[in-house]
Design a protein around this motif. Structure first.
Motif, PDB file in Angstrom:
ATOM      1  N   THR A   1       0.829  -1.210   0.000  1.00 27.08           N
ATOM      2  CA  THR A   1       0.000   0.000   0.000  1.00 27.08           C
ATOM      3  C   THR A   1       0.856   1.248   0.000  1.00 27.08           C
ATOM      4  OG1 THR A   1      -1.706  -1.207   1.222  1.00 27.08           O
ATOM      5  CG2 THR A   1      -1.923   1.173   1.137  1.00 27.08           C
ATOM      6  N   VAL A   2       1.991   1.205   0.702  1.00 30.34           N
ATOM      7  CA  VAL A   2       2.936   2.325   0.639  1.00 30.34           C
ATOM      8  C   VAL A   2       3.428   2.507  -0.796  1.00 30.34           C
ATOM      9  CG1 VAL A   2       5.162   3.199   1.439  1.00 30.34           C
ATOM     10  CG2 VAL A   2       3.629   2.053   3.047  1.00 30.34           C
ATOM     11  N   CYS A   3       3.705   1.395  -1.489  1.00 29.58           N
ATOM     12  CA  CYS A   3       4.112   1.472  -2.898  1.00 29.58           C
ATOM     13  C   CYS A   3       3.016   2.098  -3.750  1.00 29.58           C
ATOM     14  CB  CYS A   3       4.446   0.077  -3.432  1.00 29.58           C
ATOM     15  SG  CYS A   3       5.929  -0.659  -2.728  1.00 29.58           S
ATOM     16  N   ILE A   4       1.766   1.772  -3.446  1.00 27.52           N
ATOM     17  CA  ILE A   4       0.646   2.329  -4.209  1.00 27.52           C
ATOM     18  C   ILE A   4       0.569   3.838  -4.025  1.00 27.52           C
ATOM     19  CG2 ILE A   4      -1.879   2.404  -4.376  1.00 27.52           C
ATOM     20  CD1 ILE A   4      -1.890  -0.568  -3.633  1.00 27.52           C
ATOM     21  N   THR A   5       0.672   4.304  -2.785  1.00 26.36           N
ATOM     22  CA  THR A   5       0.565   5.743  -2.545  1.00 26.36           C
ATOM     23  C   THR A   5       1.742   6.493  -3.169  1.00 26.36           C
ATOM     24  OG1 THR A   5       1.657   5.496  -0.383  1.00 26.36           O
ATOM     25  CG2 THR A   5      -0.749   5.434  -0.419  1.00 26.36           C
ATOM     26  N   ALA A   6       2.939   5.911  -3.108  1.00 25.06           N
ATOM     27  CA  ALA A   6       4.120   6.568  -3.684  1.00 25.06           C
ATOM     28  C   ALA A   6       4.016   6.624  -5.209  1.00 25.06           C
ATOM     29  CB  ALA A   6       5.387   5.840  -3.266  1.00 25.06           C
ATOM     30  N   SER A   7       3.650   5.505  -5.837  1.00 23.43           N
ATOM     31  CA  SER A   7       3.540   5.498  -7.300  1.00 23.43           C
ATOM     32  C   SER A   7       2.397   6.383  -7.768  1.00 23.43           C
ATOM     33  CB  SER A   7       3.350   4.067  -7.810  1.00 23.43           C
ATOM     34  OG  SER A   7       2.210   3.457  -7.240  1.00 23.43           O
ATOM     35  N   SER A   8       1.306   6.415  -7.002  1.00 22.35           N
ATOM     36  CA  SER A   8       0.192   7.286  -7.347  1.00 22.35           C
ATOM     37  C   SER A   8       0.609   8.747  -7.281  1.00 22.35           C
ATOM     38  CB  SER A   8      -0.984   7.023  -6.405  1.00 22.35           C
ATOM     39  OG  SER A   8      -2.069   7.889  -6.686  1.00 22.35           O
ATOM     40  N   ALA A   9       1.395   9.104  -6.240  1.00 21.14           N
ATOM     41  CA  ALA A   9       1.883  10.481  -6.123  1.00 21.14           C
ATOM     42  C   ALA A   9       2.801  10.826  -7.286  1.00 21.14           C
ATOM     43  CB  ALA A   9       2.621  10.652  -4.795  1.00 21.14           C
ATOM     44  N   PHE A  10       3.678   9.889  -7.667  1.00 23.93           N
ATOM     45  CA  PHE A  10       4.584  10.138  -8.787  1.00 23.93           C
ATOM     46  C   PHE A  10       3.795  10.379 -10.074  1.00 23.93           C
ATOM     47  CE2 PHE A  10       7.056   8.673 -12.417  1.00 23.93           C
ATOM     48  CZ  PHE A  10       8.255   9.347 -12.240  1.00 23.93           C
ATOM     49  N   LEU A  11       2.786   9.557 -10.325  1.00 20.79           N
ATOM     50  CA  LEU A  11       1.974   9.720 -11.535  1.00 20.79           C
ATOM     51  C   LEU A  11       1.203  11.033 -11.506  1.00 20.79           C
ATOM     52  CD1 LEU A  11       0.598   6.075 -11.863  1.00 20.79           C
ATOM     53  CD2 LEU A  11       2.227   7.194 -13.386  1.00 20.79           C
ATOM     54  N   ARG A  12       0.633  11.356 -10.348  1.00 16.34           N
ATOM     55  CA  ARG A  12      -0.171  12.577 -10.235  1.00 16.34           C
ATOM     56  C   ARG A  12       0.686  13.812 -10.471  1.00 16.34           C
ATOM     57  NH1 ARG A  12      -1.720  11.548  -5.689  1.00 16.34           N
ATOM     58  NH2 ARG A  12      -0.520  12.903  -4.305  1.00 16.34           N
ATOM     59  N   HIS A  13       1.855  13.866  -9.850  1.00 17.34           N
ATOM     60  CA  HIS A  13       2.716  15.037 -10.010  1.00 17.34           C
ATOM     61  C   HIS A  13       3.356  15.079 -11.403  1.00 17.34           C
ATOM     62  CE1 HIS A  13       2.135  16.278  -5.952  1.00 17.34           C
ATOM     63  NE2 HIS A  13       2.695  15.202  -5.433  1.00 17.34           N
ATOM     64  N   SER A  14       3.627  13.910 -11.976  1.00 15.39           N
ATOM     65  CA  SER A  14       4.169  13.893 -13.339  1.00 15.39           C
ATOM     66  C   SER A  14       3.165  14.434 -14.332  1.00 15.39           C
ATOM     67  CB  SER A  14       4.571  12.462 -13.721  1.00 15.39           C
ATOM     68  OG  SER A  14       5.625  11.992 -12.932  1.00 15.39           O
TER      69      SER A  14
ATOM     70  N   ARG B   1     -11.111   4.231 -10.954  1.00 20.09           N
ATOM     71  CA  ARG B   1     -11.705   4.322 -12.287  1.00 20.09           C
ATOM     72  C   ARG B   1     -12.037   5.763 -12.657  1.00 20.09           C
ATOM     73  NH1 ARG B   1     -16.518   0.039 -12.471  1.00 20.09           N
ATOM     74  NH2 ARG B   1     -16.438   0.687 -14.669  1.00 20.09           N
ATOM     75  N   LEU B   2     -12.059   6.656 -11.665  1.00 19.81           N
ATOM     76  CA  LEU B   2     -12.406   8.054 -11.921  1.00 19.81           C
ATOM     77  C   LEU B   2     -11.191   8.952 -12.092  1.00 19.81           C
ATOM     78  CD1 LEU B   2     -15.274   8.503  -9.289  1.00 19.81           C
ATOM     79  CD2 LEU B   2     -15.486   7.841 -11.691  1.00 19.81           C
ATOM     80  N   THR B   3     -10.003   8.421 -11.836  1.00 23.65           N
ATOM     81  CA  THR B   3      -8.800   9.251 -11.898  1.00 23.65           C
ATOM     82  C   THR B   3      -8.133   9.120 -13.257  1.00 23.65           C
ATOM     83  OG1 THR B   3      -7.537   7.430 -10.927  1.00 23.65           O
ATOM     84  CG2 THR B   3      -8.362   9.102  -9.428  1.00 23.65           C
ATOM     85  N   PRO B   4      -7.530  10.215 -13.739  1.00 20.66           N
ATOM     86  CA  PRO B   4      -7.526  11.568 -13.168  1.00 20.66           C
ATOM     87  C   PRO B   4      -8.881  12.253 -13.348  1.00 20.66           C
ATOM     88  CG  PRO B   4      -6.430  11.578 -15.288  1.00 20.66           C
ATOM     89  CD  PRO B   4      -6.761  10.148 -14.996  1.00 20.66           C
ATOM     90  N   HIS B   5      -9.179  13.191 -12.452  1.00 18.92           N
ATOM     91  CA  HIS B   5     -10.481  13.862 -12.437  1.00 18.92           C
ATOM     92  C   HIS B   5     -10.266  15.334 -12.116  1.00 18.92           C
ATOM     93  CE1 HIS B   5     -14.695  14.705 -11.408  1.00 18.92           C
ATOM     94  NE2 HIS B   5     -14.990  13.564 -11.996  1.00 18.92           N
ATOM     95  N   PRO B   6     -11.042  16.230 -12.727  1.00 23.53           N
ATOM     96  CA  PRO B   6     -10.836  17.665 -12.462  1.00 23.53           C
ATOM     97  C   PRO B   6     -11.192  18.092 -11.042  1.00 23.53           C
ATOM     98  CG  PRO B   6     -12.764  17.324 -13.865  1.00 23.53           C
ATOM     99  CD  PRO B   6     -12.053  16.023 -13.791  1.00 23.53           C
TER     100      PRO B   6
END
Length: 305
Positions: free
Chosen positions: A13-26, A105-110
């Motif tokens: 789950t830590v890996c999920i949050t870190a990879s999600s943050a990387f994708l979001r900021h990228s 399924r909703l991400t990314p979202h405005p």
């Protein structure tokens, strides 16, 4: 065995949050040399995607699938041996896993609300697995003042800081401060905190207002975390207290680095990862303290009977 399944699920789950943050900021262009808009110009062929996006997506998907399997294994095989409190946390973990799967399924979202739900939900899921693992570990009755209450307060403050930090990123305000002091006029705009309003660019004063609010909540969280560490140090959770302090220092350092550093994508990703790890440590300390208290009461009741 069940405790180790929960530990592995927590790490994933830590890996999920870190990879999600990387994708979001990228996707927001944080790691692009051209600034916040360069990632958005990829479709026009003007800029290549940030390095590592493919690997981050693969890590996110594989980790999410494994967590879904692990939480079911923990529920099926661990439920009969768990106490009432651990069962309640496990029920939350099951519901949170299903919620995050649907939200994905909703991400990314405005709407920033979707991002906040993903981030806070992921942090809460990691904390839930840590609570389950800690509650299943054999321990002696607790002594000294319990860190459970300040740990829960710290977790609530961490969630609030994550919400404000998400709003800073959603409004492209990460680079609003030119230095660590974040000097200049500031204004706190209530609309900038509304997760149901579509993200929009803020002026300099409004962006700095968000930064200072984030710092104020983060300072309150740091005080609560220090109180947890002080109380845990006097119990058998001394090593956990040291780790908590180390993570707190790392969290502060990566926050400063994201604001003024030259590699904001790296530090922002680590900032999210350390926030999740802080939640993990706080949940583990709280669960161990609470379980120790319950064992002490049970031993007292048995002795008096």
């Amino acid at each position: 065995m069940i405790r180790w399944l929960a530990i592995v699920a927590c790490a994933l789950t830590v890996c999920i949050t870190a990879s999600s943050a990387f994708l979001r900021h990228s996707q927001a262009g944080l790691g692009c040399p051209g600034g916040p808009n360069c990632e958005r110009s990829i479709d026009a062929g003007a800029q290549a995607p940030a390095p590592g996006i493919g690997a981050a997506r693969a890590l996110h998907r594989v980790s999410a699938m494994l967590v879904g399997v692990l939480v079911l294994l923990v529920a099926v095989f661990g439920w009969p041996s768990m106490r009432t409190g651990a069962r309640a946390v496990l029920a939350f973990a099951l519901a949170d896993t299903a919620f995050l799967a649907w939200l994905g399924r909703l991400t990314p979202h405005p709407l920033p609300l979707v991002t906040i739900g993903t981030l806070v939900g992921g942090i809460a899921l990691a904390a839930a697995f840590a609570w389950i693992a800690a509650s299943l570990r054999p321990m002696s009755p607790a002594a000294g003042r319990s860190p459970t209450t300040p740990a829960l307060v710290a977790l609530a403050l961490l969630g609030a800081a994550a919400w404000i930090g998400t709003m800073i990123g959603a409004h492209d305000a990460i680079g609003a401060c030119e230095g660590a002091r974040c000097a200049g006029s500031l204004r706190l705009d209530a609309d900038a905190l509304d997760p149901l309003r579509a993200a929009h660019a803020l002026d300099a004063a409004g962006a700095r207002g968000l930064h200072w609010l984030h710092r104020a909540v983060a300072a309150a969280f740091a005080i609560a975390a220090l109180l947890v560490a002080a109380r845990a140090r006097r119990s058998e959770a001394g090593l956990a207290a040291v780790l908590l302090l180390a993570l707190l220092v790392a969290q502060i350092a990566t926050g400063i680095g994201t604001t003024i550093g030259s590699r904001p994508l790296t530090t922002a990703t680590l900032h999210n990862a350390f926030a999740t790890l802080l939640a993990v440590m706080l949940a583990a300390i709280a669960a161990r303290s609470l379980s120790g208290r319950l064992r002490a009461r049970s031993a007292t009741a048995t002795g008096s009977g």
